[in-house]
Design an enzyme around this catalytic site. Structure first.
Site, PDB file in Angstrom:
ATOM      1  N   LYS A 168     -10.702  -5.536  -5.436  1.00 52.50           N
ATOM      2  CA  LYS A 168     -11.469  -4.490  -6.112  1.00 52.50           C
ATOM      3  C   LYS A 168     -10.482  -3.307  -6.405  1.00 52.50           C
ATOM      4  CE  LYS A 168     -14.366  -4.572  -1.551  1.00 52.50           C
ATOM      5  NZ  LYS A 168     -13.649  -4.997  -0.992  1.00 52.50           N
ATOM      6  N   LYS A 187      -4.564 -12.292  -8.222  1.00 47.61           N
ATOM      7  CA  LYS A 187      -6.278 -12.566  -7.436  1.00 47.61           C
ATOM      8  C   LYS A 187      -7.028 -11.250  -7.979  1.00 47.61           C
ATOM      9  CE  LYS A 187      -6.626  -9.641  -3.771  1.00 47.61           C
ATOM     10  NZ  LYS A 187      -7.499  -9.684  -2.148  1.00 47.61           N
ATOM     11  N   LYS A 195       0.765  -1.324   0.299  1.00 50.66           N
ATOM     12  CA  LYS A 195      -0.170   0.081   0.146  1.00 50.66           C
ATOM     13  C   LYS A 195       0.698   1.234   0.347  1.00 50.66           C
ATOM     14  CE  LYS A 195      -4.085  -2.129   1.299  1.00 50.66           C
ATOM     15  NZ  LYS A 195      -4.761  -2.786   2.207  1.00 50.66           N
TER      16      LYS A 195
END
Ligand code: ADP
Ligand code: TRP
Length: 333
Positions: free
Chosen positions: A200, A197, A113
């Site tokens: 969102k 994967k 992140k």
């Protein structure tokens, strides 16, 4: 006999997708029959990305409706919103005293992140696993049904639980374990973009709320390759991913059918995709219909959230009381 305790949550950052469903929510629905379950909406966790108040509210409402539409039953499981249980934030504060900068900085989700959004490396992001541990251990959970991507966060939760017990020489918290049915591996649902994967933020997801037309479009556009040229050729990652999705939503017979065609070099990816899209639609459209229905019933949603908050607070406050006593907080007056 007392039922084993289960906790899991999802951040309200958009619509739930097939990865969330097959990695987590489907297990929630199955587990509520035999376990004492706490399923929540991690709205405090979602603040790390700074949603507007409007987006936050609509995200929470959407996930609540989606939980219910998938079949989580408020009579069987406790469904609640994280911020409705202030005891979680209090335990988070206490756990932070024993969470070390080095270990938090080394977490892969933090590193990812921080790399993706270098302008927003906030302390909430750093201590994300501490809040997640508080969510879990405040109910003394034994099992946590989550997808593969949450493995490391769960390991941290175990570490913080163990550390607390060790520090005070008391077995306050059980060690929370990942849960999969039949002892299988934690699941990773692939996306439609050929690698990695479904997620969102990856923009490669099919949502439960997606309409059939859009599902067909997305699946038909999924990345493949130029096709096998040799018998029994190893599949590329993109094609393997389509087969993995097919295995998840379809029957073993149809997987075997397309597998045989692939091995004989006779597969037409268009046919595979058409079949996959229809199977996904068959799975999602009843859920979608229920989401639409439930979203209209604000009164029902509010009732579910209120009941859930009461039940979750009851369990959380008991543990917090115990923790405070163990730590040594005393009432002086
Ligand atoms: P996203 O990655 O889309 O932001 P979240 O991180 O909010 O999703 O995940 C919520 C839950 O869904 C977690 O338990 C997570 O492990 C599970 N999950 C998300 N994506 C997948 C996936 N592709 N495969 C399996 N489980 C997943
Ligand atoms: N970190 C989880 C996710 O991104 C959400 C979450 C927060 C969670 N607290 C939790 C999952 C506690 C399981 C248990 O998906």
């Amino acid at each position: 006999m007392n039922k084993q305790i289960v906790v899991s949550g999802i951040r309200p950052t958009g619509f739930l997708h097939l990865g969330n469903y097959f990695g987590a929510v489907r297990n929630f629905v199955r587990m509520q029959e035999d376990f004492n379950c706490y399923f929540f909406i991690a709205d405090i966790h979602s603040l790390t990305t700074h949603p507007t108040p409007r987006d936050l509210q609509s995200g929470v409402k959407q996930v609540l409706a989606e939980y219910l539409a998938c079949g989580i039953d408020p009579e069987k499981a406790t469904i609640f919103i994280q911020s409705d249980v202030p005891e979680v934030s209090e335990l988070y504060t206490l756990l932070n005293m024993n969470a070390y900068l080095g270990e938090l900085e080394r977490t892969t989700s933090f590193k990812d992140k921080a790399r993706q959004n270098p302008d927003n490396v906030n302390a909430g992001l750093l201590t994300y696993p501490v809040l997640m541990a508080a969510d879990i251990i405040i109910h003394k959970a034994k099992y946590v049904p989550v997808g593969k991507d949450q493995e490391q966060n769960l390991e941290m939760a175990r570490k913080f639980a163990k550390r607390f017990n060790h520090m005070y020489g008391k077995k306050v918290f059980p060690k929370p374990k990942p849960f999969t049915f039949d002892g299988g591996d934690m699941i990773k649902v692939p996306g439609l973009d050929g690698s990695g994967k479904m997620g969102k933020s990856e923009g490669n997801a099919i949502n439960l709320f997606e309409d059939p037309k859009s599902i067909r479009q997305k699946v038909m556009r999924a990345v493949t390759d130029s096709g096998p040229t040799e018998m029994n050729q190893k599949k590329s990652e993109a094609v393997e991913n389509l087969f993995t999705l097919l295995k998840i939503v379809s029957t073993p017979d149809s997987v075997a059918h397309f597998d045989a065609l692939y091995n004989k070099c006779e597969i037409r990816y268009g046919d595979l995709k058409k079949h996959l899209a229809e199977e996904i639609i068959a799975y999602t459209s009843p859920i979608r219909d229920r989401i639409i229905e439930i979203l209209e019933d604000d009164l029902y949603l509010a009732k579910v959230a209120k009941l859930g908050a009461e039940k979750a607070r009851e369990s959380a406050s008991k543990t917090l009381q115990e923790v405070k006593e163990v730590i040594g907080f005393r009432k002086l007056f």
